[in-house]
Design an enzyme around this catalytic site. Sequence first.
Site, PDB file in Angstrom:
ATOM      1  N   ARG A  23      -8.680 -24.203  21.528  1.00 47.42           N
ATOM      2  CA  ARG A  23      -7.283 -23.484  21.126  1.00 47.42           C
ATOM      3  C   ARG A  23      -5.887 -24.987  21.288  1.00 47.42           C
ATOM      4  O   ARG A  23      -4.918 -24.390  20.069  1.00 47.42           O
ATOM      5  CB  ARG A  23      -6.832 -22.625  23.127  1.00 47.42           C
ATOM      6  CG  ARG A  23      -5.348 -22.715  22.819  1.00 47.42           C
ATOM      7  CD  ARG A  23      -5.339 -21.772  24.468  1.00 47.42           C
ATOM      8  NE  ARG A  23      -4.117 -21.324  23.845  1.00 47.42           N
ATOM      9  CZ  ARG A  23      -2.920 -20.866  25.550  1.00 47.42           C
ATOM     10  NH1 ARG A  23      -3.066 -22.158  26.337  1.00 47.42           N
ATOM     11  NH2 ARG A  23      -1.898 -20.239  25.047  1.00 47.42           N
TER      12      ARG A  23
ATOM     13  N   HIS B 284      -2.796 -24.511  18.450  1.00 45.99           N
ATOM     14  CA  HIS B 284      -1.539 -24.361  18.874  1.00 45.99           C
ATOM     15  C   HIS B 284      -1.553 -26.663  18.077  1.00 45.99           C
ATOM     16  O   HIS B 284       0.044 -26.158  18.102  1.00 45.99           O
ATOM     17  CB  HIS B 284      -1.296 -24.820  20.289  1.00 45.99           C
ATOM     18  CG  HIS B 284      -0.975 -23.809  20.810  1.00 45.99           C
ATOM     19  ND1 HIS B 284      -0.611 -23.548  22.536  1.00 45.99           N
ATOM     20  CD2 HIS B 284      -2.081 -22.497  20.837  1.00 45.99           C
ATOM     21  CE1 HIS B 284      -1.186 -21.899  22.532  1.00 45.99           C
ATOM     22  NE2 HIS B 284      -1.507 -21.750  21.320  1.00 45.99           N
ATOM     23  N   ASP B 285      -1.973 -27.083  17.874  1.00 49.29           N
ATOM     24  CA  ASP B 285      -1.708 -28.488  17.121  1.00 49.29           C
ATOM     25  C   ASP B 285      -0.830 -27.783  15.666  1.00 49.29           C
ATOM     26  O   ASP B 285      -0.482 -27.878  14.991  1.00 49.29           O
ATOM     27  CB  ASP B 285      -2.435 -29.547  16.433  1.00 49.29           C
ATOM     28  CG  ASP B 285      -2.179 -30.290  16.219  1.00 49.29           C
ATOM     29  OD1 ASP B 285      -1.131 -30.528  16.319  1.00 49.29           O
ATOM     30  OD2 ASP B 285      -2.726 -30.983  15.306  1.00 49.29           O
TER      31      ASP B 285
ATOM     32  N   VAL C  81       2.328 -25.451  14.351  1.00 48.92           N
ATOM     33  CA  VAL C  81       3.496 -26.407  14.689  1.00 48.92           C
ATOM     34  C   VAL C  81       3.543 -27.525  14.009  1.00 48.92           C
ATOM     35  O   VAL C  81       2.867 -28.553  14.164  1.00 48.92           O
ATOM     36  CB  VAL C  81       3.535 -26.609  17.003  1.00 48.92           C
ATOM     37  CG1 VAL C  81       5.166 -27.213  16.747  1.00 48.92           C
ATOM     38  CG2 VAL C  81       3.705 -25.583  16.898  1.00 48.92           C
TER      39      VAL C  81
ATOM     40  N   GLY D 193       2.211 -28.233  11.131  1.00 48.36           N
ATOM     41  CA  GLY D 193       1.052 -28.288  10.524  1.00 48.36           C
ATOM     42  C   GLY D 193       0.049 -29.175  11.766  1.00 48.36           C
ATOM     43  O   GLY D 193       0.636 -29.590  12.389  1.00 48.36           O
TER      44      GLY D 193
ATOM     45  N   ASN E 140       3.137 -23.291  26.447  1.00 44.48           N
ATOM     46  CA  ASN E 140       1.707 -24.304  26.395  1.00 44.48           C
ATOM     47  C   ASN E 140       2.106 -25.005  27.716  1.00 44.48           C
ATOM     48  O   ASN E 140       1.052 -25.243  28.041  1.00 44.48           O
ATOM     49  CB  ASN E 140       2.486 -25.986  25.367  1.00 44.48           C
ATOM     50  CG  ASN E 140       1.514 -25.778  24.012  1.00 44.48           C
ATOM     51  OD1 ASN E 140       0.547 -24.336  23.734  1.00 44.48           O
ATOM     52  ND2 ASN E 140       2.175 -26.094  22.958  1.00 44.48           N
TER      53      ASN E 140
ATOM     54  N   PRO F 269       2.658 -17.539  18.272  1.00 50.25           N
ATOM     55  CA  PRO F 269       2.416 -16.177  18.725  1.00 50.25           C
ATOM     56  C   PRO F 269       2.265 -15.646  21.058  1.00 50.25           C
ATOM     57  O   PRO F 269       1.713 -16.654  21.418  1.00 50.25           O
ATOM     58  CB  PRO F 269       0.699 -15.668  18.460  1.00 50.25           C
ATOM     59  CG  PRO F 269       0.071 -16.696  18.154  1.00 50.25           C
ATOM     60  CD  PRO F 269       0.806 -17.987  18.029  1.00 50.25           C
TER      61      PRO F 269
ATOM     62  N   HIS G 184     -10.912 -15.218  21.322  1.00 55.92           N
ATOM     63  CA  HIS G 184     -10.961 -14.952  23.010  1.00 55.92           C
ATOM     64  C   HIS G 184     -12.307 -14.268  22.838  1.00 55.92           C
ATOM     65  O   HIS G 184     -12.438 -14.093  23.849  1.00 55.92           O
ATOM     66  CB  HIS G 184      -9.836 -14.197  23.271  1.00 55.92           C
ATOM     67  CG  HIS G 184      -8.484 -14.638  22.562  1.00 55.92           C
ATOM     68  ND1 HIS G 184      -7.106 -14.143  22.703  1.00 55.92           N
ATOM     69  CD2 HIS G 184      -8.039 -16.199  22.446  1.00 55.92           C
ATOM     70  CE1 HIS G 184      -6.273 -14.789  22.233  1.00 55.92           C
ATOM     71  NE2 HIS G 184      -6.694 -15.908  22.433  1.00 55.92           N
TER      72      HIS G 184
ATOM     73  N   ASP H 298     -19.742 -15.374  20.907  1.00 57.08           N
ATOM     74  CA  ASP H 298     -20.213 -14.321  20.046  1.00 57.08           C
ATOM     75  C   ASP H 298     -18.768 -12.926  19.540  1.00 57.08           C
ATOM     76  O   ASP H 298     -17.793 -13.406  19.494  1.00 57.08           O
ATOM     77  CB  ASP H 298     -20.932 -13.675  21.210  1.00 57.08           C
ATOM     78  CG  ASP H 298     -20.335 -12.915  22.407  1.00 57.08           C
ATOM     79  OD1 ASP H 298     -19.230 -12.758  22.628  1.00 57.08           O
ATOM     80  OD2 ASP H 298     -21.119 -12.168  23.601  1.00 57.08           O
TER      81      ASP H 298
HETATM   82  C1  HEM Z   1      -3.565 -13.965  17.762  1.00 63.27           C
HETATM   83  C2  HEM Z   1      -1.872 -14.438  18.457  1.00 63.27           C
HETATM   84  C3  HEM Z   1      -2.661 -15.681  19.711  1.00 63.27           C
HETATM   85  C4  HEM Z   1      -1.997 -14.962  21.295  1.00 63.27           C
HETATM   86  C5  HEM Z   1      -1.055 -13.764  21.062  1.00 63.27           C
HETATM   87  C6  HEM Z   1      -2.688 -15.713  22.050  1.00 63.27           C
HETATM   88  C7  HEM Z   1      -2.473 -15.914  23.586  1.00 63.27           C
HETATM   89  C8  HEM Z   1      -3.278 -16.461  24.395  1.00 63.27           C
HETATM   90  C9  HEM Z   1      -2.690 -16.666  25.681  1.00 63.27           C
HETATM   91  C10 HEM Z   1      -1.527 -15.829  26.674  1.00 63.27           C
HETATM   92  C11 HEM Z   1      -3.788 -17.394  26.364  1.00 63.27           C
HETATM   93  C12 HEM Z   1      -3.932 -17.635  27.832  1.00 63.27           C
HETATM   94  C13 HEM Z   1      -2.657 -18.374  28.467  1.00 63.27           C
HETATM   95  C14 HEM Z   1      -2.565 -18.741  29.819  1.00 63.27           C
HETATM   96  O1  HEM Z   1      -3.401 -18.508  30.556  1.00 63.27           O
HETATM   97  O2  HEM Z   1      -2.699 -19.589  30.262  1.00 63.27           O
HETATM   98  C15 HEM Z   1      -4.723 -17.662  24.917  1.00 63.27           C
HETATM   99  C16 HEM Z   1      -6.150 -18.583  25.371  1.00 63.27           C
HETATM  100  C17 HEM Z   1      -6.897 -18.976  24.458  1.00 63.27           C
HETATM  101  N1  HEM Z   1      -6.548 -18.941  23.417  1.00 63.27           N
HETATM  102 FE1  HEM Z   1      -5.269 -17.465  22.120  1.00 63.27          FE
HETATM  103  N2  HEM Z   1      -3.796 -16.215  21.286  1.00 63.27           N
HETATM  104  C18 HEM Z   1      -3.849 -16.033  19.847  1.00 63.27           C
HETATM  105  C19 HEM Z   1      -4.854 -16.581  18.597  1.00 63.27           C
HETATM  106  C20 HEM Z   1      -5.811 -17.143  19.184  1.00 63.27           C
HETATM  107  C21 HEM Z   1      -6.167 -18.244  18.196  1.00 63.27           C
HETATM  108  C22 HEM Z   1      -5.957 -17.980  16.519  1.00 63.27           C
HETATM  109  C23 HEM Z   1      -7.281 -19.257  18.689  1.00 63.27           C
HETATM  110  C24 HEM Z   1      -7.997 -19.868  17.997  1.00 63.27           C
HETATM  111  C25 HEM Z   1      -8.663 -19.595  17.088  1.00 63.27           C
HETATM  112  C26 HEM Z   1      -6.722 -18.991  20.041  1.00 63.27           C
HETATM  113  C27 HEM Z   1      -7.853 -19.465  21.548  1.00 63.27           C
HETATM  114  C28 HEM Z   1      -7.645 -19.489  21.982  1.00 63.27           C
HETATM  115  C29 HEM Z   1      -8.925 -19.661  23.517  1.00 63.27           C
HETATM  116  C30 HEM Z   1      -9.816 -20.254  23.399  1.00 63.27           C
HETATM  117  C31 HEM Z   1      -8.444 -19.383  24.846  1.00 63.27           C
HETATM  118  C32 HEM Z   1      -8.439 -19.976  26.234  1.00 63.27           C
HETATM  119  C33 HEM Z   1      -8.029 -21.273  26.382  1.00 63.27           C
HETATM  120  C34 HEM Z   1      -8.890 -21.538  27.660  1.00 63.27           C
HETATM  121  O3  HEM Z   1      -9.322 -21.449  28.362  1.00 63.27           O
HETATM  122  O4  HEM Z   1      -8.543 -22.743  27.913  1.00 63.27           O
HETATM  123  N3  HEM Z   1      -6.000 -18.306  20.590  1.00 63.27           N
HETATM  124  N4  HEM Z   1      -4.031 -17.153  24.256  1.00 63.27           N
END
Ligand code: HEM
Length: 332
Positions: free
Chosen positions: A67, A71-72, A75, A77, A96, A165, A195, A255
């Site tokens: 993640r 997030h890097d 923003v 690039g 963040n 997003p 996810h 998976d």
């Molecule tokens: C499509 C739009 C996306 C939205 C709206 C979104 C939103 C979120 C949110 C709300 C969380 C939980 C954050 C929290 O509990 O504070 C999350 C976790 C996560 N996101 Fe996304 N995300 C998106 C796309 C992505 C992308 C593109 C990636 C990586 C390629 C990604 C990787 C992750 C990962 C791995 C977690 C778990 C992080 C952890 O357990 O520390 N997400 N995301």
Amino acid sequence: MEGSASGKFSGYSCLFMISFLMVCLGVRSQLTTDFYNESCPNLLTIVRKAVKNAIKTETRMAASLVRLHFHDCFVNGCDGSVLLDGSDGEKSALPNLNSVRGFDVVDTIKSSVESACPGVVSCADILAIAARDSVLLSGGNTWKVFLGRRDGLVANQTGANNGLPFPTDSLDTITQKFANVGLNQTDVVSLSGAHTIGLARCTTFSSRLFNFSGTGAADSTMDTEMVSDLQTLCPQSGDGNTTTSLDQNSTDLFDNHYFKNLLVGKGLLSSDQILFTGDAAASTTKSLVQNYSSDSGLFFSDFTNSMIKMGNINPKTGSNGEIRTNCRVVNS
Ligand code: HEM
Ligand SMILES: *[C@@H]1O[C@H](CO)[C@@H](O)[C@H](O)[C@H]1NC(C)=O
Ligand SMILES: *[C@@H]1O[C@H](CO)[C@@H](O)[C@H](O)[C@H]1NC(C)=O
Ligand SMILES: *[C@@H]1O[C@H](CO)[C@@H](O)[C@H](O)[C@H]1NC(C)=O
Ligand SMILES: *[C@@H]1O[C@H](CO)[C@@H](O)[C@H](O)[C@H]1NC(C)=O
Ligand SMILES: *[C@@H]1O[C@H](CO)[C@@H](O)[C@H](O)[C@H]1NC(C)=O
Ligand SMILES: *[C@@H]1O[C@H](CO)[C@@H](O)[C@H](O)[C@H]1NC(C)=O
Ligand SMILES: *[C@@H]1O[C@H](CO)[C@@H](O)[C@H](O)[C@H]1NC(C)=O
């Protein structure tokens, strides 16, 4: 006629001379997979070992590192801007705050890399390698990471608030935010597949549980058993910091179960479920979710392509940016 032709000609000559000079000076504007072959030959081994250790200490760290790279890159690039400390930094932006993590692990990786090759490897590249390794070590596939990014000199909190997003965004908004950085709907769906690992706080999906969009009921696209489980986990009076798995079937395993979940209303975030259920999901995203759910090989290969595309968002190369010594602060 003649004037314009010769003007064109000198324009081309000039471009040619600039390219020639850049090649002579070793200035590259493209990322390559062998960027550090000579300047830091053990880089990939060092990072892999450090990521392995971090995941051994805490499995979730794999997700957190993936993640961080996302997030890097969204923003300014992929330039390590997310790592910069300071109350005006990206760490304090809404998507963040109290959410992105893994900064200590990045510091640990960076110091091992600095011991081997001081002043050579950017923090932005470390994030890209760590994300790749995290996917592989969680059971996903692997790919050659493109390298040669330099670190940015500024963080951009406004950029983070506007560009990243939100889980409550519509599919159109998410699609637009991806398009703004050169990614399309295939990338939206494949990258959302990240996810398949990691956790989310109640506050990021609680709007779906009790009075969704003022309907007085839960989001009807969520599986009813999952609704009641989550209502218990995330009571309205509760601490929005409680966490649960984004992929309720296999939290730590990279998976394609994330996509299988969406078919049966078991996406955790609204932004997950709308890829399959939303009105705007009628064609491309719904079909992709179905295809990924039945073919993990297709998911893995599209995910790889999209990760490489994401890692290529507006990299700073040549004399732009710097190689930060400490990932948390710009060099003095
Ligand atoms: C499509 C739009 C996306 C939205 C709206 C979104 C939103 C979120 C949110 C709300 C969380 C939980 C954050 C929290 O509990 O504070 C999350 C976790 C996560 N996101 Fe996304 N995300 C998106 C796309 C992505 C992308 C593109 C990636 C990586 C390629 C990604 C990787 C992750 C990962 C791995 C977690 C778990 C992080 C952890 O357990 O520390 N997400 N995301
Ligand atoms: C860089 O190293 C990799 C892995 O050792 C190797 O496959 C590749 O051929 C090397 N490239 C160059 C240009 O030396
Ligand atoms: C911050 O990001 C925005 C995009 O949201 C961009 O327009 C602006 O130029 C960036 N600012 C800096 C200082 O990089
Ligand atoms: C997205 O871009 C990739 C190339 O990067 C392409 O193969 C794919 O078909 C595109 N998807 C859509 C929905 O346009
Ligand atoms: C749900 O939200 C709507 C609009 O915000 C509000 O008017 C209604 O009273 C709420 N219903 C319940 C049961 O809380
Ligand atoms: C959630 O955790 C953050 C710090 O990790 C804290 O500032 C905040 O107050 C917590 N929220 C609640 C509702 O306890
Ligand atoms: C995960 O899904 C499989 C079917 O794909 C099922 O057999 C298994 O019980 C599920 N596990 C959990 C923890 O939900
Ligand atoms: C999903 O797979 C089907 C069957 O192979 C194919 O016709 C369709 O174009 C695929 N959907 C997308 C969005 O690529």
